[in-house]
Design a protein around this motif. Structure first.
Motif, PDB file in Angstrom:
ATOM      1  N   ALA A 165       0.984  -1.013  -0.052  1.00 47.21           N
ATOM      2  CA  ALA A 165       0.245  -0.113   0.104  1.00 47.21           C
ATOM      3  C   ALA A 165       0.755   1.480   0.028  1.00 47.21           C
ATOM      4  O   ALA A 165       0.354   2.397  -0.125  1.00 47.21           O
ATOM      5  CB  ALA A 165      -1.047  -0.126   1.304  1.00 47.21           C
ATOM      6  N   LEU A 166       2.096   1.116   0.323  1.00 41.59           N
ATOM      7  CA  LEU A 166       3.134   2.299   0.258  1.00 41.59           C
ATOM      8  C   LEU A 166       3.760   2.556  -1.197  1.00 41.59           C
ATOM      9  O   LEU A 166       4.265   1.445  -1.756  1.00 41.59           O
ATOM     10  CB  LEU A 166       4.180   1.943   1.369  1.00 41.59           C
ATOM     11  N   ARG A 167       3.936   3.804  -1.487  1.00 40.47           N
ATOM     12  CA  ARG A 167       4.483   3.898  -2.729  1.00 40.47           C
ATOM     13  C   ARG A 167       5.698   3.602  -2.879  1.00 40.47           C
ATOM     14  O   ARG A 167       6.480   3.267  -3.930  1.00 40.47           O
ATOM     15  CB  ARG A 167       4.205   5.248  -3.250  1.00 40.47           C
ATOM     16  N   GLU A 168       6.511   3.553  -1.854  1.00 44.51           N
ATOM     17  CA  GLU A 168       7.956   3.239  -1.770  1.00 44.51           C
ATOM     18  C   GLU A 168       8.207   1.817  -1.704  1.00 44.51           C
ATOM     19  O   GLU A 168       9.485   1.357  -1.741  1.00 44.51           O
ATOM     20  CB  GLU A 168       8.908   4.002  -0.833  1.00 44.51           C
ATOM     21  N   ALA A 169       7.310   0.823  -1.575  1.00 48.44           N
ATOM     22  CA  ALA A 169       7.548  -0.619  -1.561  1.00 48.44           C
ATOM     23  C   ALA A 169       7.857  -1.192  -2.763  1.00 48.44           C
ATOM     24  O   ALA A 169       7.655  -0.879  -3.967  1.00 48.44           O
ATOM     25  CB  ALA A 169       6.089  -1.194  -1.145  1.00 48.44           C
ATOM     26  N   PRO A 170       9.091  -1.942  -2.664  1.00 50.63           N
ATOM     27  CA  PRO A 170       9.734  -2.725  -3.886  1.00 50.63           C
ATOM     28  C   PRO A 170       8.420  -3.284  -4.475  1.00 50.63           C
ATOM     29  O   PRO A 170       7.536  -4.039  -3.749  1.00 50.63           O
ATOM     30  CB  PRO A 170      10.842  -3.254  -3.514  1.00 50.63           C
ATOM     31  N   ARG A 171       8.528  -3.565  -5.829  1.00 57.44           N
ATOM     32  CA  ARG A 171       7.543  -4.330  -6.480  1.00 57.44           C
ATOM     33  C   ARG A 171       7.931  -5.179  -7.545  1.00 57.44           C
ATOM     34  O   ARG A 171       7.140  -5.994  -8.131  1.00 57.44           O
ATOM     35  CB  ARG A 171       6.543  -3.428  -7.216  1.00 57.44           C
ATOM     36  N   ASP A 172       9.402  -5.051  -7.919  1.00 55.85           N
ATOM     37  CA  ASP A 172       9.865  -6.048  -8.788  1.00 55.85           C
ATOM     38  C   ASP A 172       9.903  -7.430  -8.052  1.00 55.85           C
ATOM     39  O   ASP A 172      10.092  -7.795  -7.149  1.00 55.85           O
ATOM     40  CB  ASP A 172      11.479  -5.757  -8.846  1.00 55.85           C
ATOM     41  N   LEU A 173       9.549  -8.584  -9.071  1.00 56.95           N
ATOM     42  CA  LEU A 173       9.375 -10.022  -8.392  1.00 56.95           C
ATOM     43  C   LEU A 173      10.669 -10.515  -8.626  1.00 56.95           C
ATOM     44  O   LEU A 173      11.683 -10.194  -9.636  1.00 56.95           O
ATOM     45  CB  LEU A 173       8.576 -10.520  -9.553  1.00 56.95           C
ATOM     46  N   ASP A 174      10.924 -11.745  -7.926  1.00 55.14           N
ATOM     47  CA  ASP A 174      12.097 -12.548  -8.020  1.00 55.14           C
ATOM     48  C   ASP A 174      11.874 -13.586  -8.565  1.00 55.14           C
ATOM     49  O   ASP A 174      11.195 -14.624  -8.092  1.00 55.14           O
ATOM     50  CB  ASP A 174      12.483 -12.613  -6.232  1.00 55.14           C
ATOM     51  N   GLU A 175      12.596 -13.885  -9.664  1.00 58.66           N
ATOM     52  CA  GLU A 175      12.113 -15.075 -10.539  1.00 58.66           C
ATOM     53  C   GLU A 175      12.575 -16.323  -9.844  1.00 58.66           C
ATOM     54  O   GLU A 175      12.128 -17.326 -10.236  1.00 58.66           O
ATOM     55  CB  GLU A 175      12.560 -14.945 -11.959  1.00 58.66           C
ATOM     56  N   ASN A 176      13.839 -16.252  -9.110  1.00 62.46           N
ATOM     57  CA  ASN A 176      14.292 -17.512  -8.378  1.00 62.46           C
ATOM     58  C   ASN A 176      13.094 -17.854  -7.383  1.00 62.46           C
ATOM     59  O   ASN A 176      12.659 -19.347  -7.343  1.00 62.46           O
ATOM     60  CB  ASN A 176      15.574 -16.984  -7.326  1.00 62.46           C
ATOM     61  N   ALA A 177      12.323 -16.905  -6.826  1.00 60.86           N
ATOM     62  CA  ALA A 177      11.265 -17.370  -5.854  1.00 60.86           C
ATOM     63  C   ALA A 177      10.236 -17.547  -6.721  1.00 60.86           C
ATOM     64  O   ALA A 177       9.539 -18.932  -6.164  1.00 60.86           O
ATOM     65  CB  ALA A 177      10.746 -16.134  -5.039  1.00 60.86           C
ATOM     66  N   ILE A 178       9.813 -17.302  -7.823  1.00 63.23           N
ATOM     67  CA  ILE A 178       8.869 -17.658  -8.829  1.00 63.23           C
ATOM     68  C   ILE A 178       9.087 -19.395  -9.181  1.00 63.23           C
ATOM     69  O   ILE A 178       8.067 -20.030  -9.090  1.00 63.23           O
ATOM     70  CB  ILE A 178       8.642 -16.894  -9.879  1.00 63.23           C
ATOM     71  N   ALA A 179      10.326 -19.295  -9.751  1.00 64.42           N
ATOM     72  CA  ALA A 179      10.661 -20.796  -9.923  1.00 64.42           C
ATOM     73  C   ALA A 179      10.459 -21.650  -8.641  1.00 64.42           C
ATOM     74  O   ALA A 179      10.157 -22.937  -8.943  1.00 64.42           O
ATOM     75  CB  ALA A 179      12.019 -20.794 -10.394  1.00 64.42           C
ATOM     76  N   ASP A 180      10.862 -21.516  -7.517  1.00 63.36           N
ATOM     77  CA  ASP A 180      10.860 -22.189  -6.562  1.00 63.36           C
ATOM     78  C   ASP A 180       9.253 -22.680  -6.222  1.00 63.36           C
ATOM     79  O   ASP A 180       8.898 -23.711  -5.794  1.00 63.36           O
ATOM     80  CB  ASP A 180      11.360 -21.621  -5.064  1.00 63.36           C
ATOM     81  N   LEU A 181       8.526 -21.567  -6.376  1.00 66.86           N
ATOM     82  CA  LEU A 181       7.039 -21.663  -6.178  1.00 66.86           C
ATOM     83  C   LEU A 181       6.451 -22.725  -7.162  1.00 66.86           C
ATOM     84  O   LEU A 181       5.542 -23.635  -6.902  1.00 66.86           O
ATOM     85  CB  LEU A 181       6.263 -20.381  -6.153  1.00 66.86           C
ATOM     86  N   LEU A 613      -0.398 -17.432 -12.883  1.00 65.09           N
ATOM     87  CA  LEU A 613      -0.667 -16.801 -14.024  1.00 65.09           C
ATOM     88  C   LEU A 613      -1.885 -15.399 -13.875  1.00 65.09           C
ATOM     89  O   LEU A 613      -1.391 -14.512 -14.163  1.00 65.09           O
ATOM     90  CB  LEU A 613      -1.188 -17.895 -14.898  1.00 65.09           C
ATOM     91  N   LEU A 614      -2.700 -15.834 -12.876  1.00 70.96           N
ATOM     92  CA  LEU A 614      -3.421 -14.696 -12.500  1.00 70.96           C
ATOM     93  C   LEU A 614      -3.035 -13.570 -11.953  1.00 70.96           C
ATOM     94  O   LEU A 614      -3.063 -12.184 -12.051  1.00 70.96           O
ATOM     95  CB  LEU A 614      -4.840 -15.284 -11.765  1.00 70.96           C
ATOM     96  N   PHE A 615      -1.940 -13.926 -10.982  1.00 71.46           N
ATOM     97  CA  PHE A 615      -1.294 -13.105 -10.183  1.00 71.46           C
ATOM     98  C   PHE A 615      -0.334 -11.854 -11.127  1.00 71.46           C
ATOM     99  O   PHE A 615      -0.258 -10.968 -10.941  1.00 71.46           O
ATOM    100  CB  PHE A 615      -0.392 -13.758  -9.136  1.00 71.46           C
ATOM    101  N   LEU A 616       0.451 -12.743 -12.061  1.00 70.42           N
ATOM    102  CA  LEU A 616       1.110 -11.877 -12.699  1.00 70.42           C
ATOM    103  C   LEU A 616       0.565 -10.809 -13.841  1.00 70.42           C
ATOM    104  O   LEU A 616       0.789  -9.843 -14.106  1.00 70.42           O
ATOM    105  CB  LEU A 616       2.051 -13.140 -13.941  1.00 70.42           C
ATOM    106  N   GLN A 617      -0.881 -11.472 -14.316  1.00 73.81           N
ATOM    107  CA  GLN A 617      -1.848 -10.299 -15.112  1.00 73.81           C
ATOM    108  C   GLN A 617      -2.103  -9.274 -14.243  1.00 73.81           C
ATOM    109  O   GLN A 617      -1.909  -8.221 -14.889  1.00 73.81           O
ATOM    110  CB  GLN A 617      -2.877 -11.047 -15.329  1.00 73.81           C
ATOM    111  N   LYS A 618      -2.499  -9.441 -13.120  1.00 73.17           N
ATOM    112  CA  LYS A 618      -2.806  -8.320 -12.136  1.00 73.17           C
ATOM    113  C   LYS A 618      -1.540  -7.456 -11.442  1.00 73.17           C
ATOM    114  O   LYS A 618      -1.767  -6.195 -11.378  1.00 73.17           O
ATOM    115  CB  LYS A 618      -3.423  -8.880 -10.901  1.00 73.17           C
ATOM    116  N   HIS A 619      -0.484  -8.106 -11.571  1.00 74.60           N
ATOM    117  CA  HIS A 619       0.967  -7.518 -10.997  1.00 74.60           C
ATOM    118  C   HIS A 619       1.260  -6.407 -12.202  1.00 74.60           C
ATOM    119  O   HIS A 619       1.727  -5.339 -11.326  1.00 74.60           O
ATOM    120  CB  HIS A 619       2.060  -8.362 -10.948  1.00 74.60           C
ATOM    121  N   ARG A 620       0.914  -6.599 -13.368  1.00 73.58           N
ATOM    122  CA  ARG A 620       1.238  -5.318 -14.366  1.00 73.58           C
ATOM    123  C   ARG A 620       0.435  -4.287 -13.951  1.00 73.58           C
ATOM    124  O   ARG A 620       0.920  -3.010 -14.261  1.00 73.58           O
ATOM    125  CB  ARG A 620       1.196  -5.971 -15.691  1.00 73.58           C
TER     126      ARG A 620
END
Length: 620
Positions: A165-181, A613-620
């Motif tokens: 909810a904070l504008r300064e929060a990091p929003r870039d995704l970690d592809e290592n974490a995505i792969a693990d998931l 997949l749904l999350f990635l669509q909304k993340h953009r």
């Protein structure tokens, strides 16, 4: 759960009140019992309250000690209050909330206070004099704690969505974490899906200053000093006493208590014991069980007959949930990528949350965690007998196991030998099966992160070479602490999940007793014997737990197959999604595998991929 939030500035500027209010606002639906804040210079702390403890044990907001100036904000349930009161020399007429009790332990022991605490907790203590923030999380990470470091500022919250909810929060995704998931691996320690947002690992405390963030592990599962009793019955009596204490502590609440109930040993034992305890107080345990409709039961099995045996027991008020009770469709379900909750169960959970809220339930008992240690069903590894050449002990074990399972002792020994020598090969085979067949990772992501190498180093596949049953349980507990993530689905609900089988005292006892107390003439021996006379034998002595905890989901998914396929088709040309997910493979799971075989559909990895997949669509 309640939600804690905080912002600490180290550059001399005042903390932004609006930032704290934004975090509280993001989590307000899950915290209906009010919110309080505390500000002083560069520090701001806030608490969104979900009252789940008796009123006398609840601090409605941050608490400040006037003498030291220390300020604490906590989401906590402390289970060893009498012990702590004795150590702290508190008088009988002194009454403190759990939050104040934690602050008292910090004043006495400093950062070592966490080694004296038993229970579920996440807290932060601000020392304005030393300009230091001390944070801690319970040993299994039941209560969440997320944070990020911005320039000259440290920000934390119980809930990632509140940080976002904070504008300064990091929003870039970690592809290592995505792969693990996607692969179903345990996420790296401290990692989240967001590259710049971390989670405080279970059993860790953390000190934050202007110049450094320092983490320390304060507890880890270990066999400890062996426990040897003169009488066999003492093991069962002690186990039962510890289990009952674990349940009793988690019944402490200012409201009603509910429980998830299957036809299995763990949830059944919790329901039987808690039902009796609540009945003595004039209350009852409301249980919720996921079962099939009558129509679905013609094609699939569930545990309704066994569950019905428990519904007739003292203090249990049982209810059922089917997929037909969910009035919406898959588009109405949350799109949350959650590696450790099969979101194919989401229709059941949606109904569960509605009922819990409508009936005023604030606490939900959950049987998760037993398989990791207190009701571990694993056989004793051969190496435990080979160390010290304990052949007489091995002979007794083989004889007892063969009588129980109807398997000749020599065949049992051959099976142990096979498992002993093939452990590494099995692990490597499992990795290949995971990568090539089960997971839905794109080829590009597999290569970018080297998923096979990641899997080899992951705790999930570090399974070879166990020297004892205690080592098996320790591995499972480490998998649990790395794998257990506080589900966002539950974080946004008005209920607190509690896990009696993740009780520190019970776990430490189970790690210290002889292996034969867990597996000898039967597996899960301690719980089965402790529940004699309390649980129906059809459940207590059951060895055929092979029914899904989400029965009816094949029907729900097949009925809504066209919806899932349409969503996947809409993402076919999305390069960002294709960079992580094998979209064609995912589509075939729904178009080809699902109609033919639910097993080949592989619901765990498939639904994780679909929700990502749904999350990635909304993340953009």
């Amino acid at each position: 759960m309640s939600m804690i939030h905080g912002m600490i500035r180290f550059d001399g500027r005042p903390a932004d009140p609006e930032s704290l209010r934004s975090m509280l606002e993001a989590g307000k639906d899950a915290c209906p019992d009010g919110a309080q804040t505390w500000f002083s210079g560069g520090a701001a702390l806030g608490l969104g309250l979900l009252r789940t403890l008796p009123l006398a044990r609840v601090a409605p907001g941050p608490v400040r000690d006037p003498e030291s100036g220390l300020v604490i904000v906590a989401d906590a349930r402390i289970d060893n209050r009498p012990e702590l009161r004795g150590k702290l020399g508190m008088r009988g007429n002194e009454n403190f909330s759990d939050t104040e009790l934690i602050l008292r332990t910090y004043l006495k022991w400093g950062g070592a206070c966490v080694e004296h605490l038993t229970g579920d907790f996440a807290f932060a203590i601000w020392d304005e004099v030393q300009r230091k923030l001390f944070c801690a999380r319970d040993i299994f990470g039941i209560n969440p704690f997320h944070y990020f470091r911005a320039p000259d500022c440290f920000i934390f919250s119980s809930d990632i969505s509140s940080l976002l909810a904070l504008r300064e929060a990091p929003r870039d995704l970690d592809e290592n974490a995505i792969a693990d998931l996607l692969a179903g691996l345990a996420m790296e320690q401290g990692k989240t899906l967001y590259r710049g947002i971390s989670t405080l690992p279970p059993a860790h405390c953390m000190s934050v200053t202007a110049s450094a963030i320092t983490l320390r592990r304060y507890w880890q599962p270990q066999a400890g000093e062996p426990i040897r009793f003169a009488r066999e019955e003492e093991y069962v009596e002690t186990y039962r006493a510890l289990f009952e204490e674990a349940v009793s502590c988690r019944l402490e609440t200012g409201g009603k208590v509910a429980g998830l109930l299957s036809g299995g040993l763990d949830s059944g034992a919790i329901a039987a014991v808690s039902g009796r305890m609540l009945a003595k107080q004039g209350h009852s345990l409301s249980t919720y069980s996921f079962v099939l409709t009558d129509e679905q039961r013609q094609h699939e099995r569930d545990e309704k007959e066994l569950i019905a045996l428990l519904h007739g027991m003292t203090g249990i008020n049982g209810g059922y949930i089917t997929t037909r009770d969910f009035s919406g469709g898959p588009a109405d379900l949350p799109a949350i990528p959650d590696a450790h909750l099969n979101l194919g169960h989401a229709p059941y959970l949606a109904v569960l949350f509605q009922r819990l809220d409508a009936e005023g339930m604030r606490v939900l008992l959950d049987g998760y965690g037993g398989d990791n240690c207190p009701t571990c069903a694993s056989p004793i590894p051969l190496q435990e007998f080979l160390d010290g050449l304990q052949f007489a002990r091995l002979t007794k074990y083989l004889s007892a196991a063969s009588r129980s399972y109807g398997l000749p002792a020599m065949r049992r020994l051959l099976r142990m030998l096979r498992e002993h020598f093939r452990a590494t090969a099995i692990a490597m085979h499992s990795i290949e099966e995971l990568v090539r067949e089960r997971s839905v990772l794109s080829q590009a992501l597999q290569q970018r992160v080297d998923i096979r190498a990641r899997a080899r180093e992951n705790v999930r596949f570090q399974t070879q070479g166990y020297r004892s049953l205690a080592e098996v349980m320790i591995h499972r507990l480490r998998w649990a602490e790395k794998g257990f993530q506080h589900s966002p689905l539950f974080a946004q609900s008005r209920v607190e999940r509690r896990f009696p089988l993740f009780d520190k005292r019970l776990v430490e006892f189970c790690l210290a007793v002889p292996a034969e107390q867990h597996n000898y003439d039967m597996n899960r021996r301690l719980m089965r014997r402790a529940m004699a006379g309390l649980l129906p034998d059809a459940i207590r002595l059951r060895h055929d737990k092979s029914v899904s905890n989400g029965p009816g989901m094949p029907f729900f998914l097949r009925e809504n197959r066209e919806y899932y396929i349409s969503v996947i088709d809409a993402a076919r040309n999305d390069a960002a999604i294709a960079a992580s997910i094998d979209v064609q493979k995912l589509r075939k799971r729904f178009s080809d595998a699902l109609p033919a075989s639910y097993i080949d559909f592989m619901p765990g990895p498939t639904m994780r991929a679909f929700n990502l997949l749904l999350f990635l669509q909304k993340h953009r």
